[in-house]
Design a protein around this motif. Structure first.
Motif: not given
Length: 433
Positions: A300-310
């Motif tokens: 979830p941390l990796l997906l959350g970081v990617l979502a914040v960047f996008l």
């Protein structure tokens, strides 16, 4: 007949005087015989003397176990196999990450009589021989801090990119080309500096030069295609190109500066995303008690970081499109941004070959989209241009980079979900950035 505690006769009186109490003798293990004489154990009346048994018979009589067979201490053999890792480790977390990198799992740790790899690493760290002074207990490593230096460096590419776009729009003719070339050189140097410091910096040590050079070359191509590719593909499909690019937004070979400027401005959100991933993984690595626990918390941390960047990139694309009065180009810009971020995160965490392959596949797709219509102009080869023409007629020129970069980004996301969620990818080596 004696009265009270008196002896029976002279011999019994002598015996009472020389022999200690039987209960105290049993407690202390002292012999009943006087000093200077052998110490046979007196037999109670009516008992028969039993001859001394041989050592082998006594062992069998007492039921003593025989010598063990097989590895008595399995952890010792593991310590010998990974002695170098255990000796250079600064804390048990580094040993756990190294063991996982060598293929050990929590199920494997059960064969070494431990519930997980973390507890096995703690025992290995405690059992490393200390030849010098005893080392103090390692302090918890501090989480990576936000430093003003790398924050300013990540803002520099966006600032120089905005200045270059402004200069190109305010000039004409040869000065415009000079401003464009000078701005591209300045942006390239600023981006290089941003990627060498802070959370986006690669790991120190020996570089895989082949993958490193390929990654840079493919990145330059993808950014160049984002700037000029749609106009070039339109010219190829309509019978051109007849003239070289003039860098003018409304020329015969138009440029799309809004997505490229948004990507340059997104260097700062990308650095913040990499910082969030590193800091969050460090905290979860400290709290986790098993590899499965860390993986479940890191995904979830990796997906959350990617979502914040996008999300930040989408806002920048909308802002640049509004200021430049140009189409926002969300599909190709978002897919390219996700691809570049995932490739950089994998490179930062010592995975260089997968990003080079994914970026190369996206470049090959875009190059094929340009080459097939040109090859279709040959006699009898018109069928080669059919796939590209069909895709462009259905979704426009932007569908080519969106498809190429989107597919590569999804592939890298799957790979990152398997590698960046492992403890070995976040091993506490070196000083936090």
């Amino acid at each position: 007949m004696p009265s009270g505690a008196d002896p029976w006769d002279t011999r019994s009186g002598q015996w009472l005087a020389d022999v200690p109490d039987e209960r105290s003798a049993r407690a202390t293990g002292s012999p009943f015989a006087p000093a200077g004489q052998p110490s046979p154990s007196p037999s109670p009346p009516g008992s028969r003397a039993v001859p001394d048994a041989s050592p082998g018979e006594g062992s069998r009589r007492r039921g003593a176990p025989g010598p063990r067979r097989g590895p008595v201490d399995p952890v010792k053999s593991l310590l010998h196999r990974h002695r170098e890792l255990c000796e250079r480790a600064v804390d048990p977390l580094e040993i756990a990450a190294g063991l996982e990198a060598h293929g050990l799992t929590d199920r494997t740790a059960a064969r070494f009589r431990h519930r997980d790899v973390f507890s096995l690493a703690e025992e290995l760290y405690a059992r490393v021989p200390r030849t010098a002074e005893p080392r103090p207990e390692p302090e918890p490593r501090p989480a990576p801090r936000v430093r003003p230096g790398w924050v300013l460096l990540t803002l520099l590419p966006g600032v120089l990119g905005a200045a270059t776009v402004t200069g190109v729009r305010l000039t004409q003719g040869h000065p415009r080309q000079s401003v464009a070339l000078g701005g591209l050189l300045a942006v390239a140097l600023a981006t290089r500096a941003a990627l060498r410091h802070g959370p986006l910096a690669g790991p120190p040590g020996t570089r895989a030069w082949g993958a490193w050079i390929a990654t840079r070359a493919w990145t330059v191509w993808l950014l160049g295609y984002a700037l000029l590719g749609d106009g070039l593909l339109h010219a190829v499909l309509t019978g051109g190109p007849d003239t070289p690019p003039t860098v003018a937004p409304h020329g015969p070979w138009p440029t799309t500066a809004a997505p490229v400027l948004a990507l340059l401005l997104a260097c700062a959100p990308a650095a913040c995303s990499a910082h969030l991933l590193a800091a969050g993984a460090r905290r979860r690595l400290t709290r986790s008690r098993g590899l499965a626990d860390f993986t479940a918390a890191a995904k979830p941390l990796l997906l959350g970081v990617l979502a914040v960047f996008l999300g930040a990139l989408a806002a920048l694309i909308a802002l640049c499109g509004t200021l430049l009065h140009a189409p926002a180009a969300y599909p190709q810009a978002l897919s390219l941004g996700a691809l570049l971020l995932l490739a950089r995160l994998l490179t930062v965490h010592r995975h260089r070959h997968a990003p080079a392959l994914a970026l190369g596949a996206a470049v090959a797709t875009e190059a094929a989209a340009l080459a097939l219509p040109l090859a279709g102009r040959l006699p009898g080869c018109a069928f080669l241009a059919t796939p590209v023409e069909t895709l462009v007629d259905a979704s426009g020129e932007a569908a080519v980079p969106a498809l190429a970069c989107g597919t590569a980004a999804l592939t890298l996301l799957w790979h990152a979900g398997r590698t960046l969620t492992q403890a070995s990818a976040h091993a506490p080596t070196g000083t936090p950035g």
